[in-house]
Write an enzyme that holds these catalytic residues in place. Structure first.
Site, PDB file in Angstrom:
ATOM      1  N   HIS A   9       5.933  65.025  21.445  1.00 32.71           N
ATOM      2  CA  HIS A   9       7.006  65.916  21.898  1.00 32.71           C
ATOM      3  C   HIS A   9       8.195  65.097  22.368  1.00 32.71           C
ATOM      4  O   HIS A   9       8.032  64.136  23.118  1.00 32.71           O
ATOM      5  CB  HIS A   9       6.507  66.796  23.057  1.00 32.71           C
ATOM      6  CG  HIS A   9       7.497  67.829  23.481  1.00 32.71           C
ATOM      7  ND1 HIS A   9       7.503  69.099  22.955  1.00 32.71           N
ATOM      8  CD2 HIS A   9       8.518  67.779  24.361  1.00 32.71           C
ATOM      9  CE1 HIS A   9       8.494  69.795  23.499  1.00 32.71           C
ATOM     10  NE2 HIS A   9       9.128  69.013  24.354  1.00 32.71           N
TER      11      HIS A   9
ATOM     12  N   ASP B  30       7.057  80.065  29.800  1.00 34.20           N
ATOM     13  CA  ASP B  30       8.088  79.047  29.555  1.00 34.20           C
ATOM     14  C   ASP B  30       9.259  79.650  28.794  1.00 34.20           C
ATOM     15  O   ASP B  30      10.417  79.361  29.091  1.00 34.20           O
ATOM     16  CB  ASP B  30       7.511  77.862  28.770  1.00 34.20           C
ATOM     17  CG  ASP B  30       8.608  76.872  28.425  1.00 34.20           C
ATOM     18  OD1 ASP B  30       9.256  76.380  29.363  1.00 34.20           O
ATOM     19  OD2 ASP B  30       8.849  76.620  27.238  1.00 34.20           O
TER      20      ASP B  30
ATOM     21  N   ARG C 243      16.782  79.545  32.727  1.00 32.34           N
ATOM     22  CA  ARG C 243      17.319  78.227  33.117  1.00 32.34           C
ATOM     23  C   ARG C 243      18.555  77.895  32.310  1.00 32.34           C
ATOM     24  O   ARG C 243      19.505  77.301  32.805  1.00 32.34           O
ATOM     25  CB  ARG C 243      16.251  77.146  32.903  1.00 32.34           C
ATOM     26  CG  ARG C 243      15.134  77.198  33.926  1.00 32.34           C
ATOM     27  CD  ARG C 243      13.963  76.351  33.472  1.00 32.34           C
ATOM     28  NE  ARG C 243      14.336  74.962  33.270  1.00 32.34           N
ATOM     29  CZ  ARG C 243      13.715  74.139  32.424  1.00 32.34           C
ATOM     30  NH1 ARG C 243      12.691  74.550  31.708  1.00 32.34           N
ATOM     31  NH2 ARG C 243      14.118  72.888  32.296  1.00 32.34           N
TER      32      ARG C 243
ATOM     33  N   SER D   8       7.741  72.799  31.843  1.00 31.43           N
ATOM     34  CA  SER D   8       8.058  73.471  30.584  1.00 31.43           C
ATOM     35  C   SER D   8       7.400  72.745  29.410  1.00 31.43           C
ATOM     36  O   SER D   8       6.689  73.352  28.590  1.00 31.43           O
ATOM     37  CB  SER D   8       9.589  73.499  30.415  1.00 31.43           C
ATOM     38  OG  SER D   8       9.966  73.766  29.098  1.00 31.43           O
TER      39      SER D   8
ATOM     40  N   LYS E 196       3.379  73.858  27.371  1.00 31.19           N
ATOM     41  CA  LYS E 196       3.252  74.093  25.927  1.00 31.19           C
ATOM     42  C   LYS E 196       2.296  73.089  25.298  1.00 31.19           C
ATOM     43  O   LYS E 196       1.496  73.425  24.433  1.00 31.19           O
ATOM     44  CB  LYS E 196       4.634  73.972  25.260  1.00 31.19           C
ATOM     45  CG  LYS E 196       5.567  75.122  25.607  1.00 31.19           C
ATOM     46  CD  LYS E 196       6.933  74.954  24.995  1.00 31.19           C
ATOM     47  CE  LYS E 196       7.733  73.881  25.677  1.00 31.19           C
ATOM     48  NZ  LYS E 196       9.174  74.022  25.634  1.00 31.19           N
TER      49      LYS E 196
HETATM   50  N1  URA Z   1      12.274  70.618  26.328  1.00 31.62           N
HETATM   51  C1  URA Z   1      11.456  71.598  26.770  1.00 31.62           C
HETATM   52  O1  URA Z   1      10.544  72.023  26.087  1.00 31.62           O
HETATM   53  N2  URA Z   1      11.687  72.104  28.005  1.00 31.62           N
HETATM   54  C2  URA Z   1      12.672  71.672  28.808  1.00 31.62           C
HETATM   55  O2  URA Z   1      12.798  72.146  29.905  1.00 31.62           O
HETATM   56  C3  URA Z   1      13.524  70.648  28.322  1.00 31.62           C
HETATM   57  C4  URA Z   1      13.303  70.143  27.082  1.00 31.62           C
END
Ligand code: URA
Length: 445
Positions: A82, A161, A168, A183, A187
């Site tokens: 990620h 999220d 946000r 966040s 995931k």
């Molecule tokens: N990527 C994400 O998945 N969440 C965030 O808050 C920032 C970048």
């Protein structure tokens, strides 16, 4: 629990209990806590932060707000990757085929672009026919057969999220370490991999502009992953200038293909190989040097490109368009950005390049906007290059020429020149694991 009291406590720098955080997430997802109260809470977190325990509790509550995927039916060590976001960041589409070509297994869920940052799913959709939505059965079957598949994140995965991120995004509370960490990790934990490699970007095109903040974010996420029983590592990578030369969708796919065929920009190759090697280390294929060598061989032998083509075919994409990228969507209109004087490029502001590419149609200003697959920017010069007045610095691409003027105004000051080339800084700035933090840049934290 009164939401008013939780906001007040956080505003004053106090801590919330595990139960309170669980109730807060549940109440928000169910619609019992209104956006205005959650917005106030998010802003209180932005100012006051959260302890590691609170951040971990928030992550787990968000993970448990929806489905979790069980990948145990797929043999092998599944490693997820990620990136916290960037401009020209197409590494997933290079790293996963390299990893799969070396025998790795990756079942990846990716996101769409947001603001100035691009998204892997949008880029993949530049390949005609490529399906980014698959049933779980098809997704698993492709991963088992080809070692990799990339799909869009399902709405059932960490829905808290999705809702929190949307809030946000409009309340200027994205760039908060506990909020980004929870966040991302909610995931990743719900996506079911055995190990997780995080690419924490730092610089003008990243959410974290400074190395110490990026390191703190990396350490927070690694701690959360490890506490949840997943082997987790993070690389801090430079996102002060765009990665590679292409920023957009079709143009980034073309650049991915260049790299997978043994060419492409050096910065993109370096970062991709470091990420792929770290994924191989996490999957238990040896030490870093051996894994880096394996990854480089997968690129130079064409094995990674074959893996990419197999994934494209398996997901319904037109393989002829990746074998001949001239078949990808091409922009009807091009304009050049020219150098104002002689010198060396000292900085290319990644955020401005990302915003300009979005303005040309490559990204969305708000969720639901359509995007122009051919739009984007191709950099002709990179930091450190010498330039002469009037030389071409970048090509702007779009199908809607009325967008050029706005893109040009975003780009004012995006290219800086000086009499001397800039000091070189490493592209990989640090590696963070549970055991240690290795830094590769000079200067303190
Ligand atoms: N990527 C994400 O998945 N969440 C965030 O808050 C920032 C970048």
């Amino acid at each position: 629990m009164r939401m008013f009291d939780l906001i007040t406590r956080k505003k004053r720098g106090g801590m919330l209990t595990t139960e309170e955080i669980g109730a807060l997430v549940e109440g928000f997802v169910k619609g019992e806590i209104p956006d205005e109260q959650m917005s106030a809470f998010l802003m209180a977190v932005w100012f006051q932060g959260m302890t590691d325990r609170e951040t971990s509790d928030l992550t787990l509550a968000m993970r448990d707000s929806g489905d979790s995927i069980d990948l145990s039916a797929i043999p092998g060590v599944k490693v997820d990757k990620h990136s916290t976001g960037g401009v020209g960041d197409k590494t997933t589409l290079i790293v996963l085929p390299v990893f799969a070509a070396c025998g790795g297994v990756a079942a990846k869920m990716s996101g769409r672009g947001l603001g100035h940052t691009g998204g892997t799913i949008d880029k993949l959709e530049a390949i005609p026919g490529f399906r980014t939505t698959l049933s779980e059965t098809d997704f698993f079957a492709i991963v088992k057969r080809e070692g990799l598949a990339v799909i869009g994140q399902s709405a059932e995965l960490a829905p808290a999220d999705k809702k929190l991120y949307a809030l946000r995004d409009v309340t200027a509370t994205v760039d908060s370490i506990p909020l980004i960490a929870s966040s991302v990790m909610s995931k990743k934990l719900a996506a079911g991999a055995d190990a997780i490699l995080l690419d924490v970007t730092v610089g003008s095109g990243a959410f974290m502009k400074e190395v110490p903040d990026a390191l703190r974010l990396a350490e927070t996420m690694v701690a959360i992953g490890e506490a949840a029983g997943k082997r987790t590592a993070a690389l801090l990578t430079d996102m002060d200038a765009p990665l590679g030369r292409a920023v957009g969708n079709a143009v980034e796919i073309a650049e991915v293909v260049e790299v997978l065929n043994g060419g492409g920009p050096e910065d993109l190759v370096t970062v991709s190989l470091a990420l792929a090697a770290n994924m191989l280390v996490l999957s238990g294929q040896g030490d870093y040097d051996a894994c880096r060598e394996k990854a480089a061989k997968a690129l130079s032998s064409g094995a990674a490109f074959d893996a990419f083509c197999r994934m494209v075919a398996a997901q319904g994409g037109d393989v002829s368009a990746v074998r001949d990228t001239g078949k990808l969507s091409q922009a009807k209109y091009t304009e050049e950005v020219r150098a104002a004087g002689d010198g060396y490029i000292t900085h290319i502001d990644a955020e401005k390049i990302g915003l300009a590419a979005m303005t040309l149609g490559a990204g969305r200003e708000k969720q639901g906007d359509s995007i122009d697959m051919a739009a984007g920017i191709c950099l002709k010069k990179k930091p450190g290059d010498q330039v002469f007045e009037g030389e071409n610095l970048a090509a702007l691409l779009t199908n809607e020429p009325e967008r050029f003027a706005a893109a040009r105004s975003v780009l004012a000051d995006a290219f800086r020149t000086g009499e001397q080339p800039p000091e070189e800084r490493p592209l990989v700035l640090a590696r963070v694991t549970k055991e240690k933090v290795e830094t590769y840049y000079s200067g303190g934290r």
